[in-house]
Structures are given as C-alpha cells and as structure tokens.
Scaffold this motif. Structure first.
Motif, PDB file in Angstrom:
ATOM      1  N   VAL A  88      -8.279  -4.868  -0.156  1.00  0.00           N
ATOM      2  CA  VAL A  88      -8.452  -4.323   1.199  1.00  0.00           C
ATOM      3  C   VAL A  88      -9.574  -5.062   1.930  1.00  0.00           C
ATOM      4  CG1 VAL A  88      -8.760  -2.202   2.532  1.00  0.00           C
ATOM      5  CG2 VAL A  88      -7.738  -2.088   0.261  1.00  0.00           C
ATOM      6  N   CYS A 115      -9.138   3.705  -1.587  1.00  0.00           N
ATOM      7  CA  CYS A 115     -10.037   2.766  -0.897  1.00  0.00           C
ATOM      8  C   CYS A 115     -10.998   3.520   0.019  1.00  0.00           C
ATOM      9  CB  CYS A 115      -9.243   1.734  -0.108  1.00  0.00           C
ATOM     10  SG  CYS A 115      -7.949   2.411   0.924  1.00  0.00           S
ATOM     11  N   CYS A 172       0.832  -1.214   0.000  1.00  0.00           N
ATOM     12  CA  CYS A 172       0.000   0.000   0.000  1.00  0.00           C
ATOM     13  C   CYS A 172       0.861   1.256   0.000  1.00  0.00           C
ATOM     14  CB  CYS A 172      -0.891   0.003   1.240  1.00  0.00           C
ATOM     15  SG  CYS A 172      -1.737   1.566   1.487  1.00  0.00           S
ATOM     16  N   TYR A 173       0.563   2.200  -0.908  1.00  0.00           N
ATOM     17  CA  TYR A 173       1.304   3.470  -0.923  1.00  0.00           C
ATOM     18  C   TYR A 173       0.427   4.663  -0.515  1.00  0.00           C
ATOM     19  CZ  TYR A 173      -0.159   3.785  -5.946  1.00  0.00           C
ATOM     20  OH  TYR A 173      -0.849   3.809  -7.131  1.00  0.00           O
ATOM     21  N   CYS A 217      -2.602   5.990  -1.197  1.00  0.00           N
ATOM     22  CA  CYS A 217      -3.240   6.956  -2.099  1.00  0.00           C
ATOM     23  C   CYS A 217      -4.611   7.369  -1.588  1.00  0.00           C
ATOM     24  CB  CYS A 217      -3.365   6.373  -3.495  1.00  0.00           C
ATOM     25  SG  CYS A 217      -4.511   4.993  -3.562  1.00  0.00           S
ATOM     26  N   GLY A 218      -5.247   6.518  -0.772  1.00  0.00           N
ATOM     27  CA  GLY A 218      -6.546   6.868  -0.198  1.00  0.00           C
ATOM     28  C   GLY A 218      -7.748   6.509  -1.051  1.00  0.00           C
ATOM     29  N   CYS A 261      -8.456  -0.266  -5.849  1.00  0.00           N
ATOM     30  CA  CYS A 261      -7.069  -0.030  -5.416  1.00  0.00           C
ATOM     31  C   CYS A 261      -6.120  -0.094  -6.613  1.00  0.00           C
ATOM     32  CB  CYS A 261      -6.652  -1.060  -4.373  1.00  0.00           C
ATOM     33  SG  CYS A 261      -4.896  -0.938  -3.978  1.00  0.00           S
TER      34      CYS A 261
HETATM   35  S1  SF4 Z   1      -6.306   2.151  -2.539  1.00  0.00           S
HETATM   36 FE1  SF4 Z   1      -5.985   1.971  -0.331  1.00  0.00          FE
HETATM   37  S2  SF4 Z   1      -4.894   0.025  -0.102  1.00  0.00           S
HETATM   38 FE2  SF4 Z   1      -4.698   0.598  -2.253  1.00  0.00          FE
HETATM   39  S3  SF4 Z   1      -2.747   1.715  -2.326  1.00  0.00           S
HETATM   40 FE3  SF4 Z   1      -4.380   3.245  -2.076  1.00  0.00          FE
HETATM   41  S4  SF4 Z   1      -4.481   3.560   0.161  1.00  0.00           S
HETATM   42 FE4  SF4 Z   1      -3.349   1.646  -0.181  1.00  0.00          FE
END
Ligand code: SF4
Ligand code: SF4
Lengths: 292, 135
Positions: free
Chosen positions: B89, B35, B29-30, B32-33, B83
C-alpha cells in the motif's frame, strides 16, 4: 580489525555524538571504523516508484565508490542510510535492465556498478561479530537499574527482508542492553513511526507521535529511550519541547543513541560535547544512577 | 462521501498509471482494513489507506490525487508489511504522490521554511521532506 564505514550527512552535523560515541565504543571493542572516501548523501529516503532510476543514483554512487575502493562491505550507523542503501541496491541489482540503465546513467564513471558491496548495520556487527557475550566481559560500569526502551522505529525492521532482527518482535537492542547490565524493556510503541520527515510540514503530527511513543515507554517503565536514527532522535528528543507545551501532563524522557550509553558502560565515559546535541538533559539520569 | 460507480470510470488511465508506478494490482485488495488499522497517522487522513485502495478500484482517481492522505503518509511501511494479500500500500501512496510531484504539485516549498526551523532541522529531515513532498 578494520571496518569500512559509511557515515551519512547527519552524523557530520546534528548527530556528531552518534558518530563520535560509535567510533569510541568500537575502539574499546578492538575494531576500527574506517570512513570510506568520497561518499555523498544516500538520498535519505528510498524512492518507491518503479520507473525513476535517477532517484536511486545517490545511493548507488556510494556503493560504486565503495567498489572502486575495493571494499566488500559498508558498516552503517544511521538507520535511514542503512535502509535506503539496502533497498536501492536490491531494486537496481535484482533486475538486469535496471542495472544496465543505471550504469548508462553513470556513463562517466570509471567502472561499472556490479552490486558487490554488502551493507551492514552496526547493531548487526555488535551482535554477530563482536557478540554480546564479549561486550558483557568488557563492561566497566554496568548500567544496573537503568530501564532502557529500545526504539526501532521503521527503518531497522521494515521492509522485513532488511530487518536486522525479527520484524515484529525484535530483541537485538534489548539484548544488547542486557549485556551492558541495563534492563532492556520492549515497550509497545517501539516499532511505530515517529512521523519522520513530516516534522517539517506536519509538525502537529510528529508532536502527537512523540507524545504517544514516549508515553508508551513511560507506562512500560522505561527511564530513557535509545535509537539509531538521527531523524527519530530529532523527533523524539527535540520535539519534546513542543510536546510539553501541547500536552500538560507529558513527562519528558531523555533520548540517547545506543552508542552513547555503550560508551558509558564500557569505560569510554560521557563526552560533555554530546550533551549540547540533546534537548532533554541526558546527564541528569546518568548522574542519578552514579554512572558519570 | 458518495460515489457513482459506473463501467466508464472503473480502470481509467490513471489507475493504470498508479499500477505502473507502484507495481501493485489495486484489484488484489479485498478490503480487510488491516492497512488502516495499523497506520500510525490514520487519524489525520481524509481517506483511510483501505479506502484509497477501494477508490482506486472504482477509478475515483481524482479524489485520490487531491487527497490529504497521500501527503500525511510517512512511508513507514506498516501497511505494506501487514497486508494479508501482500499489497504494498505504501507504494500506492508513493505513486499518488509522484503523479502530483511530476506536475510540480507538492506540499513543501523550501523557500517557506522558517529560518529558525532551518537552523534546528537536521539534514536527514530536510532532504527526506524535499524528496517526498517538493514538486
Ligand atoms: S490490508 Fe489493506 S490493501 Fe491489503 S487487502 Fe486489506 S484493505 Fe486491502
Ligand atoms: S506507509 Fe503510509 S499509509 Fe502505510 S501505514 Fe505508514 S503512514 Fe500509513
């Protein structure tokens, strides 16, 4: 033509109107839904943990029964059964170790589970085999001027490998209703979760979901919603009672199984017994539009 | 919320368990938000889905196991579908629920459902909730 069919529990209880209307509609379209023998609950929700194969047994046993009965496919109406059976089958059959272990767990069965039975949703049968053109030819009472929001929820489109259409922009329900003469409206919240089983422990969450989803449909001009999931139907229809108490400006909207409206359009009519399984009066709008 | 990050707590045994049960690598996970942005019930959660991933990376597993979030998640798969790193997730949420359920910790006691509700609720809601929420 005969189609082997898996009903699932709720179609024998709170969603009898779904099963009843589907059988009727398929008869009109020259197909016979033949209920498979000795089915059990599919387990309802797919278990996502990697190690607990016991939780897959309910689904797999149904598929094994179908193999025993020499069926090569099962047509499913309930979105949740469809989704759970598909995912259980994939999880067990794509890994030989899982497949062997599951067969070991079912050592008392007469045959080995192989994974030969396909699982097909009724909407896919309508689109690919019956075809919407054929359905259009059979329409007796076009649902003209009825503005329908197709609610897909989660289980018809996620995970994407089992989506019955494009997983982010499906049109299969809208296309079906266009062929019935209705106006199929793709409203923004049609792929948003209704809160599902949280309806028991987190009623407030599902009430808010219902409020948001129905309001989104209303803003997009829908007059009714159709679904193929008895749990979505419960949350979106029955929970409108509490939604109205919670949100004063909320305007109720009837929620149908897609097959109920197909029956009306194809000359199968409306069955009075279906009405009592609804919370929001389903007959009113049909009467207003001169359909019943 | 403040967290102490130390070499000792990163990647503890429970992180391994979460990864084993979910089949996901939480370090993918990086943050990005995406999810959390798509989660339909995020407003009811105490820890957002992307924060769940971050805390798992930090080894703050106790906070995750005891969070409200995992019991509010309705396994809708929106997060998994969107994602950009292909992390499921929803499977991480399920792993966290399972760790609790296997210790007989859940949020639904079937004996406490009101009779009136029992009469109304369809089997699909009851069986689904028992399987996801009853320890
Ligand atoms: S969508 Fe959620 S789980 Fe996937 S990389 Fe972004 S923050 Fe991480
Ligand atoms: S699966 Fe759970 S965490 Fe993911 S979007 Fe749905 S409710 Fe939110």
């Amino acid at each position: 033509m005969n189609l082997p069919y898996y009903p699932g529990c709720t179609l024998k209880a709170n969603a009898e109107n779904f099963e009843d209307s589907a059988i009727k509609v398929m008869e009109i379209l020259d197909y016979q839904l033949n209920e498979m023998k000795d089915w059990v609950c599919c387990g309802t929700v797919f278990s996502m943990t990697t190690d607990d194969l016991m939780l897959q047994l309910a689904s797999i046993r149904n598929l094994l029964r179908a193999e025993e009965q020499n069926l090569n496919e099962l047509v499913v109406l309930c979105s949740m059964c469809y989704n759970t059976l598909q995912r259980a089958k994939k999880f067990i059959t794509e890994d030989e170790e899982n497949l062997n272990k599951v067969n070991d767990l079912m050592y008392k069965e007469n045959i080995r589970y192989e994974g030969t039975v396909d699982i097909v949703h009724l909407l896919t049968v309508l689109k690919d085999r019956v075809t919407f053109d054929k359905i259009k030819e059979k329409v007796k009472k076009p649902l003209s001027s009825l503005k329908i929001g197709g609610y897909y929820g989660c289980l018809l489109v996620r995970p994407k490998e089992f989506a019955i259409d494009d997983f982010e922009d499906p049109t299969i329900i809208e296309d079906l209703f266009s062929s019935l003469g209705a106006d199929g409206i793709a409203f923004p919240y049609r792929l948003e979760c209704c809160g599902a089983y949280q309806t028991i422990t987190k009623k407030d969450v599902t009430i808010k979901r219902t409020y948001e989803i129905i309001s989104s449909a209303r803003r997009a001009g829908c007059e009714a919603i159709v679904t193929s999931c008895p749990l979505c139907a419960f949350n979106l229809d029955q929970r409108q009672k509490e939604t109205s108490e919670e949100f004063v400006e909320f305007e109720q909207m009837p929620v149908f199984y897609f097959t109920e409206l197909m029956s009306v359009a194809l000359g199968g009519g409306w069955n009075k017994n279906w009405t009592k399984l609804h919370y929001v009066n389903p007959e009113q709008i049909l009467k207003e539009k001169g359909l019943i | 919320m403040s967290y102490e990050i130390s070499r000792n707590i990163v990647k503890n045994e429970l992180v391994d368990k979460i990864e084993e049960l979910s089949g996901q690598n939480v370090f993918d996970c990086y943050q990005c938000g995406t999810c959390s942005a798509g989660c339909p019930v995020v407003e009811y959660m105490d820890i957002m889905p992307n924060q769940v991933m971050r805390l798992a990376q930090f080894g703050a597993t106790e906070d995750l196991i005891n969070s409200k979030t995992i019991w509010i998640c309705s396994a809708c798969l929106q997060c998994s579908t969107r994602c950009p790193k292909g992390i499921e997730v929803a499977k991480v949420m399920e792993a966290l629920r399972s760790i609790n359920l296997r210790k007989r910790v859940g949020t639904l006691d079937p004996n406490k459902i009101e009779t009136e509700d029992l009469q109304d609720l369809p089997p699909i809601a009851l069986v689904g909730a028992f399987r996801k929420l009853t320890g």
